[in-house]
Design a protein around this motif. Structure first.
Motif, mmCIF file in Angstrom:
data_model
loop_
_atom_site.group_PDB
_atom_site.id
_atom_site.type_symbol
_atom_site.label_atom_id
_atom_site.label_comp_id
_atom_site.label_asym_id
_atom_site.label_seq_id
_atom_site.Cartn_x
_atom_site.Cartn_y
_atom_site.Cartn_z
ATOM 1 N N GLU A 57 0.806 -1.228 0.000
ATOM 2 C CA GLU A 57 0.000 0.000 0.000
ATOM 3 C C GLU A 57 0.841 1.281 0.000
ATOM 4 O O GLU A 57 0.497 2.246 -0.674
ATOM 5 N N LYS A 58 1.922 1.285 0.746
ATOM 6 C CA LYS A 58 2.686 2.522 0.965
ATOM 7 C C LYS A 58 3.718 2.810 -0.128
ATOM 8 O O LYS A 58 4.000 3.971 -0.419
ATOM 9 N N PHE A 59 4.262 1.780 -0.728
ATOM 10 C CA PHE A 59 5.364 1.968 -1.666
ATOM 11 C C PHE A 59 4.905 1.620 -3.081
ATOM 12 O O PHE A 59 5.291 0.618 -3.669
ATOM 13 N N GLU A 60 4.082 2.505 -3.600
ATOM 14 C CA GLU A 60 3.390 2.269 -4.858
ATOM 15 C C GLU A 60 4.326 2.038 -6.042
ATOM 16 O O GLU A 60 4.025 1.241 -6.924
ATOM 17 N N ASP A 62 7.697 1.155 -5.907
ATOM 18 C CA ASP A 62 8.888 0.359 -5.586
ATOM 19 C C ASP A 62 8.654 -1.066 -6.087
ATOM 20 O O ASP A 62 7.628 -1.670 -5.768
ATOM 21 N N PRO A 63 9.573 -1.605 -6.867
ATOM 22 C CA PRO A 63 9.385 -2.967 -7.420
ATOM 23 C C PRO A 63 9.140 -4.047 -6.373
ATOM 24 O O PRO A 63 8.549 -5.077 -6.685
ATOM 25 N N ILE A 64 9.550 -3.816 -5.133
ATOM 26 C CA ILE A 64 9.320 -4.835 -4.096
ATOM 27 C C ILE A 64 7.823 -4.970 -3.793
ATOM 28 O O ILE A 64 7.389 -5.955 -3.207
ATOM 29 N N LYS A 65 7.044 -3.982 -4.247
ATOM 30 C CA LYS A 65 5.587 -4.058 -4.101
ATOM 31 C C LYS A 65 5.059 -5.345 -4.727
ATOM 32 O O LYS A 65 4.184 -5.999 -4.167
ATOM 33 N N ASN A 66 5.607 -5.731 -5.880
ATOM 34 C CA ASN A 66 5.137 -6.944 -6.551
ATOM 35 C C ASN A 66 5.509 -8.205 -5.790
ATOM 36 O O ASN A 66 4.784 -9.194 -5.845
ATOM 37 N N GLU A 67 6.622 -8.180 -5.082
ATOM 38 C CA GLU A 67 6.994 -9.345 -4.269
ATOM 39 C C GLU A 67 5.996 -9.509 -3.116
ATOM 40 O O GLU A 67 5.597 -10.622 -2.779
ATOM 41 N N LEU A 71 2.991 -12.627 -2.353
ATOM 42 C CA LEU A 71 2.775 -13.301 -1.072
ATOM 43 C C LEU A 71 1.364 -13.080 -0.534
ATOM 44 O O LEU A 71 0.845 -13.909 0.211
ATOM 45 N N LEU A 72 0.761 -11.966 -0.912
ATOM 46 C CA LEU A 72 -0.585 -11.641 -0.435
ATOM 47 C C LEU A 72 -1.682 -12.108 -1.390
ATOM 48 O O LEU A 72 -2.858 -12.052 -1.049
ATOM 49 N N GLY A 73 -1.286 -12.531 -2.583
ATOM 50 C CA GLY A 73 -2.273 -12.933 -3.576
ATOM 51 C C GLY A 73 -3.006 -11.743 -4.178
ATOM 52 O O GLY A 73 -4.160 -11.845 -4.575
ATOM 53 N N LYS A 74 -2.321 -10.597 -4.252
ATOM 54 C CA LYS A 74 -2.916 -9.382 -4.810
ATOM 55 C C LYS A 74 -2.393 -9.169 -6.228
ATOM 56 O O LYS A 74 -1.378 -9.739 -6.615
ATOM 57 N N PRO A 75 -3.070 -8.308 -6.995
ATOM 58 C CA PRO A 75 -2.623 -8.054 -8.373
ATOM 59 C C PRO A 75 -1.255 -7.386 -8.419
ATOM 60 O O PRO A 75 -0.932 -6.553 -7.571
ATOM 61 N N LEU A 76 -0.487 -7.763 -9.426
ATOM 62 C CA LEU A 76 0.827 -7.161 -9.627
ATOM 63 C C LEU A 76 0.677 -5.818 -10.331
ATOM 64 O O LEU A 76 -0.251 -5.602 -11.106
ATOM 65 N N TYR A 77 1.615 -4.922 -10.053
ATOM 66 C CA TYR A 77 1.641 -3.616 -10.699
ATOM 67 C C TYR A 77 2.549 -3.704 -11.917
ATOM 68 O O TYR A 77 3.648 -4.257 -11.843
#
Length: 89
Positions: A57-60, A62-67, A71-77
């Motif tokens: 949520e906070k690091f829109e 940053d590529p680590i968002k996709n990692e 793990l959360l089962g959320k859509p990739l950016y």
């Protein structure tokens, strides 16, 4: 310390201090992600998911968002897309 010395508790202490002592930490997203992995090792999935949600949520941009998303089962950016292109079209 986390992986090299197999000492996750010490790593957790340093990760936490890093977040407390430096508010403008350039590695903040990676630190939250590492703390999430620490909680996974400790089998505390609630706290792990909490840390991964912070990253997601906070690091829109940053590529680590996709990692974290994986793990959360959320859509990739899609970091390759141009956000203005949608508005233009």
């Amino acid at each position: 310390m986390f992986t090299e010395f197999d000492n996750p508790d010490s790593a957790f202490i340093y990760y936490s201090k890093s977040l407390e002592e430096k508010p403008e930490n350039p590695n903040e997203a990676q630190t939250y992600f590492a703390i999430g992995n620490y909680y996974l090792i400790k089998e505390d999935t609630v706290k792990a998911d909490s840390m991964f949600n912070i990253v997601y949520e906070k690091f829109e941009f940053d590529p680590i968002k996709n990692e974290a998303a994986k793990l959360l089962g959320k859509p990739l950016y899609d970091f390759e897309k141009d956000p203005i292109e949608e508005d233009f079209n």
